[in-house]
Structure formats: structure tokens, C-alpha cells
Motif scaffolding. Structure first.
Motif, PDB file in Angstrom:
ATOM      1  N   SER A   7       0.821  -1.197   0.000  1.00  0.00           N
ATOM      2  CA  SER A   7       0.000   0.000   0.000  1.00  0.00           C
ATOM      3  C   SER A   7       0.860   1.255   0.000  1.00  0.00           C
ATOM      4  O   SER A   7       0.432   2.312  -0.426  1.00  0.00           O
ATOM      5  CB  SER A   7      -0.909   0.001   1.223  1.00  0.00           C
ATOM      6  N   TYR A  10       2.114   3.823  -3.317  1.00  0.00           N
ATOM      7  CA  TYR A  10       1.596   5.093  -3.821  1.00  0.00           C
ATOM      8  C   TYR A  10       2.159   6.304  -3.096  1.00  0.00           C
ATOM      9  O   TYR A  10       1.980   7.425  -3.554  1.00  0.00           O
ATOM     10  CB  TYR A  10       0.060   5.088  -3.835  1.00  0.00           C
ATOM     11  N   TYR A  17       0.221  12.489  -8.999  1.00  0.00           N
ATOM     12  CA  TYR A  17      -0.837  11.633  -9.560  1.00  0.00           C
ATOM     13  C   TYR A  17      -2.029  12.439 -10.081  1.00  0.00           C
ATOM     14  O   TYR A  17      -2.495  12.227 -11.202  1.00  0.00           O
ATOM     15  CB  TYR A  17      -1.301  10.671  -8.453  1.00  0.00           C
ATOM     16  N   GLY A  45      -9.654   3.026  -1.341  1.00  0.00           N
ATOM     17  CA  GLY A  45      -8.553   3.237  -2.290  1.00  0.00           C
ATOM     18  C   GLY A  45      -8.846   4.482  -3.103  1.00  0.00           C
ATOM     19  O   GLY A  45      -8.606   4.547  -4.298  1.00  0.00           O
ATOM     20  N   ALA A  46      -9.375   5.489  -2.410  1.00  0.00           N
ATOM     21  CA  ALA A  46      -9.944   6.679  -3.061  1.00  0.00           C
ATOM     22  C   ALA A  46      -8.906   7.562  -3.706  1.00  0.00           C
ATOM     23  O   ALA A  46      -9.194   8.293  -4.658  1.00  0.00           O
ATOM     24  CB  ALA A  46     -10.712   7.498  -2.028  1.00  0.00           C
ATOM     25  N   ASP A  62      -7.838   5.608   2.170  1.00  0.00           N
ATOM     26  CA  ASP A  62      -6.666   5.204   1.386  1.00  0.00           C
ATOM     27  C   ASP A  62      -5.482   5.064   2.347  1.00  0.00           C
ATOM     28  O   ASP A  62      -5.378   5.825   3.312  1.00  0.00           O
ATOM     29  CB  ASP A  62      -6.347   6.264   0.314  1.00  0.00           C
ATOM     30  N   PRO A  63      -4.574   4.108   2.080  1.00  0.00           N
ATOM     31  CA  PRO A  63      -3.409   3.972   2.972  1.00  0.00           C
ATOM     32  C   PRO A  63      -2.290   4.962   2.662  1.00  0.00           C
ATOM     33  O   PRO A  63      -1.320   5.041   3.416  1.00  0.00           O
ATOM     34  CB  PRO A  63      -2.925   2.537   2.695  1.00  0.00           C
ATOM     35  N   ALA A  83      -8.385  -1.480   2.867  1.00  0.00           N
ATOM     36  CA  ALA A  83      -9.646  -2.169   2.586  1.00  0.00           C
ATOM     37  C   ALA A  83      -9.836  -3.374   3.504  1.00  0.00           C
ATOM     38  O   ALA A  83     -10.963  -3.697   3.892  1.00  0.00           O
ATOM     39  CB  ALA A  83      -9.650  -2.616   1.125  1.00  0.00           C
ATOM     40  N   GLU A  84      -8.721  -4.032   3.829  1.00  0.00           N
ATOM     41  CA  GLU A  84      -8.812  -5.287   4.577  1.00  0.00           C
ATOM     42  C   GLU A  84      -9.269  -5.085   6.019  1.00  0.00           C
ATOM     43  O   GLU A  84      -9.570  -6.052   6.716  1.00  0.00           O
ATOM     44  CB  GLU A  84      -7.441  -5.989   4.582  1.00  0.00           C
ATOM     45  N   VAL A  99     -12.188   2.151  -7.175  1.00  0.00           N
ATOM     46  CA  VAL A  99     -11.845   2.337  -8.592  1.00  0.00           C
ATOM     47  C   VAL A  99     -10.360   2.042  -8.796  1.00  0.00           C
ATOM     48  O   VAL A  99      -9.496   2.727  -8.216  1.00  0.00           O
ATOM     49  CB  VAL A  99     -12.183   3.775  -9.049  1.00  0.00           C
ATOM     50  N   LEU A 100     -10.069   1.030  -9.574  1.00  0.00           N
ATOM     51  CA  LEU A 100      -8.692   0.662  -9.931  1.00  0.00           C
ATOM     52  C   LEU A 100      -7.798   0.525  -8.703  1.00  0.00           C
ATOM     53  O   LEU A 100      -6.662   1.022  -8.687  1.00  0.00           O
ATOM     54  CB  LEU A 100      -8.116   1.698 -10.911  1.00  0.00           C
ATOM     55  N   THR A 101      -8.312  -0.136  -7.705  1.00  0.00           N
ATOM     56  CA  THR A 101      -7.554  -0.272  -6.460  1.00  0.00           C
ATOM     57  C   THR A 101      -7.432  -1.729  -6.008  1.00  0.00           C
ATOM     58  O   THR A 101      -6.437  -2.099  -5.393  1.00  0.00           O
ATOM     59  CB  THR A 101      -8.199   0.593  -5.341  1.00  0.00           C
ATOM     60  N   TRP A 105      -4.505  -4.486  -3.341  1.00  0.00           N
ATOM     61  CA  TRP A 105      -4.741  -4.929  -1.970  1.00  0.00           C
ATOM     62  C   TRP A 105      -3.996  -6.251  -1.705  1.00  0.00           C
ATOM     63  O   TRP A 105      -4.222  -7.242  -2.428  1.00  0.00           O
ATOM     64  CB  TRP A 105      -6.240  -5.153  -1.717  1.00  0.00           C
TER      65      TRP A 105
HETATM   66  C1  SAM Z   1      -4.542   3.502  -9.067  1.00  0.00           C
HETATM   67  S1  SAM Z   1      -4.839   4.260  -7.528  1.00  0.00           S
HETATM   68  C2  SAM Z   1      -6.579   4.615  -7.704  1.00  0.00           C
HETATM   69  C3  SAM Z   1      -6.999   5.822  -6.942  1.00  0.00           C
HETATM   70  C4  SAM Z   1      -8.421   6.298  -7.265  1.00  0.00           C
HETATM   71  N1  SAM Z   1      -9.403   5.306  -6.899  1.00  0.00           N
HETATM   72  C5  SAM Z   1      -8.539   6.681  -8.717  1.00  0.00           C
HETATM   73  O1  SAM Z   1      -9.269   6.012  -9.466  1.00  0.00           O
HETATM   74  O2  SAM Z   1      -7.910   7.673  -9.122  1.00  0.00           O
HETATM   75  C6  SAM Z   1      -4.860   2.908  -6.391  1.00  0.00           C
HETATM   76  C7  SAM Z   1      -5.080   3.342  -4.945  1.00  0.00           C
HETATM   77  O3  SAM Z   1      -5.241   2.173  -4.125  1.00  0.00           O
HETATM   78  C8  SAM Z   1      -4.652   2.456  -2.880  1.00  0.00           C
HETATM   79  N2  SAM Z   1      -4.406   1.206  -2.119  1.00  0.00           N
HETATM   80  C9  SAM Z   1      -3.308   0.421  -2.138  1.00  0.00           C
HETATM   81  N3  SAM Z   1      -3.442  -0.595  -1.274  1.00  0.00           N
HETATM   82  C10 SAM Z   1      -4.652  -0.469  -0.668  1.00  0.00           C
HETATM   83  C11 SAM Z   1      -5.361  -1.201   0.321  1.00  0.00           C
HETATM   84  N4  SAM Z   1      -4.856  -2.302   0.870  1.00  0.00           N
HETATM   85  N5  SAM Z   1      -6.586  -0.764   0.696  1.00  0.00           N
HETATM   86  C12 SAM Z   1      -7.136   0.337   0.132  1.00  0.00           C
HETATM   87  N6  SAM Z   1      -6.496   1.077  -0.825  1.00  0.00           N
HETATM   88  C13 SAM Z   1      -5.280   0.679  -1.230  1.00  0.00           C
HETATM   89  C14 SAM Z   1      -3.391   3.231  -3.251  1.00  0.00           C
HETATM   90  O4  SAM Z   1      -2.820   3.942  -2.158  1.00  0.00           O
HETATM   91  C15 SAM Z   1      -3.901   4.117  -4.365  1.00  0.00           C
HETATM   92  O5  SAM Z   1      -4.356   5.368  -3.900  1.00  0.00           O
END
Ligand code: SAM
Length: 261
Positions: A7, A10, A17, A45-46, A62-63, A83-84, A99-101, A105
Motif C-alpha cells: 500500500s 503510492y 498523480y 482506495g480513493a 486510502d493507505p 480495505a482489509e 476504482v482501480l484499487t 490490496w
Molecule cells: C490507481 S490508484 C486509484 C486511486 C483512485 N481510486 C482513482 O481512481 O484515481 C490505487 C489506490 O489504491 C490504494 N491502495 C493500495 N493498497 C490499498 C489497500 N490495501 N486498501 C485500500 N487502498 C489501497 C493506493 O494507495 C492508491 O491510492
């Protein structure tokens, strides 16, 4: 114990970003349609807040502090977390979106179980990883990426885990604004900008020598017309299915449909 080491990725690749990953209005309309009118919303994962509703209570999680710091002034309140292990009571939200997150995880199954625990409805943007691995940049210039892509959790695994068959194609319009890896599918010159490589979690992993080799080949193929000859069919399209999928689970609808015990 939840592993949060991935996590932290990012906190480094997330720098800058928000400037690169500008929310696309066509995706926004489809994602908000899937979110419906449920409230409140938990955006897991916002990151910088793309695709969040602006007309109701939203909590972003978000982490990565680096990602959360890029949220626009006035954006929904945010918390650091994974998320976990969601800091929310059972059923506290109307909808949980991601979204795309999910592919980031460390324990995506546990994460999805958490989303189900805290909200009746889930809306997830994930990828058909086989299709994504066939994208021309991977196929012709960085084949090293294909096994990495195929190891990621796929949209169909997400759907199976959530217990839904509602998987919708999210195509990329020709002028898509959100710089996800294949966003520039018909604008190949964009990939000559190394900045783009640094902000993609897939491309950023590649060895610099692989990146240099790919950029040299791509530049040569663009200069002598090889790229356009090989990808002539793409230039005819207004939108392209790179593998993005919108997975929707409506727990209320499932409960209503369930036969009486
Ligand atoms: C590609 S970015 C997507 C951010 C946003 N949702 C968007 O569409 O622009 C992926 C995100 O997932 C987050 N992430 C990584 N591991 C995670 C976890 N275990 N739980 C929740 N979010 C996580 C990252 O920190 C990052 O901000």
C-alpha cells in the motif's frame, strides 16, 4: 495482521498523480450510474478522489498519505486505512466503491468481504487482465509486463467473490482524459513521455533498461510507419475495450431475490 507494505507504493509513485490522472466525464457518468442514489458512500482506495459523487455524504479511505494530500480543497473527508480492515460498523454505508484499487490490496478477498460487511452495494472498477495483457504496448514493446498483468486479480474473480454476474464493459473513448496505462491507445506518441511511465503502477515497475528499449523501438516504429501499419484497425475506432470492467453487486436486490428460508 494486515500487510500494508504494498500500500505504501503510492507514497512514491503517487507523487503528481492528480495532475496526470484527470477523471474522465464518460467514466464518471457510468460509475455514478452504477453507484445509484445509495448513501452514504465509502470510497475505498480513493486516492485523489476521482469518480466520487459530490451530491451526498462520502468518506474516502486510502493507505497513502501522499495520495490523500492530493484531494481537491472541499473534497469529501478522508481517513488513512486499508480495505482489509475498514474502520466502519456493519452496514454503515449504502454503497462501497473502489476504482482501480483492488489489484493493489495484499489480501483482496478479505478487502471485498469488508466492503460487503459495511455496505449493501459494491461498485468496483477492475480489469479483465487477459485482455489488458494484450494491449499493443505490452504485446509489442514490453512483453515483460504480460505475466505481471495476468497475475493480478481479474474483474471476473472480483465478481465471483462478491457473488454477482453484473460485469459491465468500461471502454476507453479515443480522447480519454484519465492517464490509466492504456488510456493513450490511439495516441501512441504520448508513451514517448517518460513521465507517463513513472505514474503507472505497471510501467513504473519495469527495469529502466526495458523502458529505454521500448521507447527506442516505439520511436522508430512511429517514425517509419510500422506502428500505424500494425495498428491501423485501432485508428478506425471511437472507443476501445482495453479490459476495464465495472462490477456491481446490489446486496439489497440479492436479498429481495432470495427464496424464503
Ligand atoms: C490507481 S490508484 C486509484 C486511486 C483512485 N481510486 C482513482 O481512481 O484515481 C490505487 C489506490 O489504491 C490504494 N491502495 C493500495 N493498497 C490499498 C489497500 N490495501 N486498501 C485500500 N487502498 C489501497 C493506493 O494507495 C492508491 O491510492
Amino acid at each position: 495482521m494486515v500487510d500494508t507494505t504494498r500500500s505504501a507504493l503510492y507514497d512514491s509513485i503517487g507523487i503528481g498523480y492528480a495532475a496526470m490522472r484527470r477523471e474522465d466525464p464518460r467514466w464518471r457518468a457510468r460509475i455514478l450510474d452504477a453507484v445509484g442514489d445509495a448513501a452514504p458512500v465509502l470510497n475505498v482506495g480513493a486516492g485523489a478522489g476521482s469518480y466520487e459523487p459530490h451530491d451526498r455524504l462520502v468518506v474516502a479511505l486510502d493507505p497513502s498519505a501522499e495520495m490523500l494530500a492530493q484531494r481537491a480543497p472541499g473534497a469529501a473527508p478522508c481517513v488513512l486505512g486499508v480495505a482489509e480492515q475498514l474502520p466502519a460498523a456493519d452496514g454503515a454505508y449504502g454503497v462501497a466503491m473502489g476504482v482501480l484499487t483492488v489489484h493493489h490490496w495484499p489480501d483482496w478477498r478479505r478487502g471485498l468481504a469488508e466492503l460487503r460487511r459495511v455496505a449493501a452495494r459494491q461498485v468496483i472498477v477492475a480489469t479483465d487482465t487477459d485482455r489488458l495483457a494484450q494491449f499493443w504496448l505490452t504485446r509489442d514493446y514490453v512483453p515483460e509486463l504480460a505475466p505481471y498483468e495476468r497475475r493480478q486479480v481479474t474483474a471476473h474473480q472480483v465478481a465471483a467473490e462478491l457473488g454477482t454476474a453484473d460485469v459491465r464493459v468500461l471502454p476507453l473513448p479515443r480522447d480519454f482524459s484519465d492517464a490509466v496505462y492504456p488510456a493513450f491507445w490511439r495516441r501512441p506518441e504520448a508513451f514517448l513521455n517518460e513521465e507517463l511511465w513513472r505514474h503507472s503502477s505497471a510501467l513504473a515497475r519495469l527495469d529502466p533498461s526495458v523502458r529505454r528499449r521500448a521507447l527506442t523501438r516505439l520511436a522508430a516504429d512511429l517514425a517509419d510507419g510500422t506502428w500505424h501499419e500494425r495498428n491501423a484497425d485501432l485508428m478506425e475506432l471511437d472507443e476501445f475495450d482495453a479490459g476495464f470492467r465495472l462490477v456491481v453487486r446490489d446486496g439489497d436486490a440479492l436479498d429481495r431475490a432470495a427464496p424464503p428460508a
